[in-house]
Write a protein that holds these residues in place. Structure first.
Motif, mmCIF file in Angstrom:
data_model
loop_
_atom_site.group_PDB
_atom_site.id
_atom_site.type_symbol
_atom_site.label_atom_id
_atom_site.label_comp_id
_atom_site.label_asym_id
_atom_site.label_seq_id
_atom_site.Cartn_x
_atom_site.Cartn_y
_atom_site.Cartn_z
ATOM 1 N N GLY A 11 27.366 -40.558 -49.711
ATOM 2 C CA GLY A 11 28.262 -39.824 -48.837
ATOM 3 C C GLY A 11 27.745 -38.489 -48.384
ATOM 4 N N HIS A 12 28.555 -37.865 -47.567
ATOM 5 C CA HIS A 12 28.259 -36.557 -47.000
ATOM 6 C C HIS A 12 28.904 -35.489 -47.861
ATOM 7 C CE1 HIS A 12 26.752 -38.842 -43.804
ATOM 8 N NE2 HIS A 12 27.051 -38.033 -42.812
ATOM 9 N N GLY A 13 28.682 -34.267 -47.450
ATOM 10 C CA GLY A 13 29.129 -33.110 -48.189
ATOM 11 C C GLY A 13 30.504 -33.184 -48.807
ATOM 12 N N CYS A 14 31.510 -33.650 -48.091
ATOM 13 C CA CYS A 14 32.868 -33.666 -48.620
ATOM 14 C C CYS A 14 33.245 -35.011 -49.208
ATOM 15 C CB CYS A 14 33.861 -33.300 -47.512
ATOM 16 S SG CYS A 14 33.670 -31.602 -46.960
ATOM 17 N N GLY A 15 32.272 -35.880 -49.398
ATOM 18 C CA GLY A 15 32.536 -37.146 -50.029
ATOM 19 C C GLY A 15 32.880 -38.284 -49.095
ATOM 20 N N SER A 16 32.877 -38.071 -47.797
ATOM 21 C CA SER A 16 33.170 -39.151 -46.868
ATOM 22 C C SER A 16 31.890 -39.620 -46.215
ATOM 23 C CB SER A 16 34.153 -38.682 -45.792
ATOM 24 O OG SER A 16 33.593 -37.608 -45.075
ATOM 25 N N GLY A 17 31.203 -40.562 -46.849
ATOM 26 C CA GLY A 17 29.897 -41.003 -46.373
ATOM 27 C C GLY A 17 29.980 -41.980 -45.221
ATOM 28 N N ARG A 18 28.950 -41.996 -44.414
ATOM 29 C CA ARG A 18 28.843 -42.972 -43.339
ATOM 30 C C ARG A 18 28.488 -44.337 -43.893
ATOM 31 N NH1 ARG A 18 25.279 -40.019 -38.688
ATOM 32 N NH2 ARG A 18 26.526 -38.166 -38.580
ATOM 33 N N HIS A 19 27.717 -44.344 -44.960
ATOM 34 C CA HIS A 19 27.224 -45.584 -45.550
ATOM 35 C C HIS A 19 27.595 -45.589 -47.018
ATOM 36 C CE1 HIS A 19 24.965 -46.138 -41.894
ATOM 37 N NE2 HIS A 19 24.503 -44.920 -42.039
ATOM 38 N N LEU A 50 16.193 -40.762 -40.211
ATOM 39 C CA LEU A 50 16.995 -40.306 -41.353
ATOM 40 C C LEU A 50 18.123 -39.391 -40.902
ATOM 41 C CD1 LEU A 50 14.316 -39.652 -44.095
ATOM 42 C CD2 LEU A 50 16.292 -41.170 -44.292
ATOM 43 N N VAL A 51 17.825 -38.509 -39.987
ATOM 44 C CA VAL A 51 18.844 -37.590 -39.488
ATOM 45 C C VAL A 51 19.930 -38.366 -38.745
ATOM 46 C CG1 VAL A 51 19.266 -35.654 -37.919
ATOM 47 C CG2 VAL A 51 17.283 -35.622 -39.443
ATOM 48 N N ARG A 52 19.527 -39.353 -37.949
ATOM 49 C CA ARG A 52 20.510 -40.161 -37.209
ATOM 50 C C ARG A 52 21.348 -41.026 -38.144
ATOM 51 N NH1 ARG A 52 16.365 -41.440 -33.920
ATOM 52 N NH2 ARG A 52 16.295 -43.554 -34.721
ATOM 53 N N VAL A 53 20.706 -41.662 -39.099
ATOM 54 C CA VAL A 53 21.404 -42.601 -39.992
ATOM 55 C C VAL A 53 22.319 -41.860 -40.960
ATOM 56 C CG1 VAL A 53 21.044 -44.213 -41.905
ATOM 57 C CG2 VAL A 53 19.697 -44.431 -39.839
ATOM 58 N N ALA A 54 21.834 -40.779 -41.509
ATOM 59 C CA ALA A 54 22.573 -40.113 -42.574
ATOM 60 C C ALA A 54 23.394 -38.935 -42.078
ATOM 61 C CB ALA A 54 21.602 -39.643 -43.653
ATOM 62 N N GLY A 55 22.817 -38.100 -41.273
ATOM 63 C CA GLY A 55 23.515 -36.910 -40.824
ATOM 64 C C GLY A 55 23.492 -35.797 -41.864
ATOM 65 N N ARG A 56 23.991 -34.652 -41.469
ATOM 66 C CA ARG A 56 23.971 -33.485 -42.346
ATOM 67 C C ARG A 56 24.843 -33.717 -43.570
ATOM 68 N NH1 ARG A 56 21.901 -28.713 -42.613
ATOM 69 N NH2 ARG A 56 21.168 -28.656 -40.482
ATOM 70 N N GLY A 57 24.284 -33.370 -44.712
ATOM 71 C CA GLY A 57 25.037 -33.409 -45.949
ATOM 72 C C GLY A 57 24.901 -34.686 -46.753
ATOM 73 N N ASP A 58 24.150 -35.668 -46.259
ATOM 74 C CA ASP A 58 24.016 -36.907 -47.025
ATOM 75 C C ASP A 58 23.191 -36.637 -48.278
ATOM 76 O OD1 ASP A 58 22.814 -39.472 -47.969
ATOM 77 O OD2 ASP A 58 24.082 -40.252 -46.354
ATOM 78 N N ARG A 59 23.832 -36.776 -49.416
ATOM 79 C CA ARG A 59 23.207 -36.416 -50.691
ATOM 80 C C ARG A 59 22.009 -37.290 -51.021
ATOM 81 N NH1 ARG A 59 29.005 -36.161 -52.098
ATOM 82 N NH2 ARG A 59 29.553 -33.971 -52.009
ATOM 83 N N ARG A 60 22.032 -38.545 -50.571
ATOM 84 C CA ARG A 60 20.905 -39.439 -50.853
ATOM 85 C C ARG A 60 19.656 -38.975 -50.124
ATOM 86 N NH1 ARG A 60 24.194 -44.487 -48.821
ATOM 87 N NH2 ARG A 60 24.479 -42.871 -47.260
#
Length: 113
Positions: A11-19, A50-60
């Motif tokens: 997930g992203h910074g606040c826990g709502s991941g795209r994947h 990576l930037v497109r798939v994950a976006g800012r804040g993706d912890r992985r």
């Protein structure tokens, strides 16, 4: 590297991941592995993807880039730092530490990032 991606929370910074599932982690691991490719154009495409798939804040992605920031190859370190600059959330302590350590890199172009 795959261990860093697998161990990082999804997930992203606040826990709502795209994947949220395994396929996202697999895609990120595959793209992060391309950061180690000897061809600069492959590394560039991997950074963009990576930037497109994950976006800012993706912890992985941040975990993978932090792991590669200490790589023996200067081009790989550079790619990892570029990913951190585009993906790591503001104030991420591991990313800050990785970047600060690279400020003493033996290669000037990496120190200037």
């Amino acid at each position: 590297l795959n261990a860093a991606v697998a161990a990082a929370p999804t997930g992203h910074g606040c826990g709502s991941g795209r994947h949220g599932g395994g396929s996202g982690a697999q895609a990120i691991a595959a793209l992060a592995a391309r950061l180690e490719h000897p061809d600069d154009s492959v590394r560039r495409r991997a950074i963009d993807a990576l930037v497109r798939v994950a976006g800012r804040g993706d912890r992985r992605v941040v975990a993978a880039a932090v792991a590669l920031a200490g790589h023996r190859s200067a081009p790989v370190r550079r790619a990892a730092l570029e990913v951190l600059a585009k993906v790591a959330p503001r104030g991420h302590t591991e990313a800050i530490s990785a970047v600060a350590f690279r400020a003493r890199d033996v290669y000037e172009d990496i120190r200037r990032l």
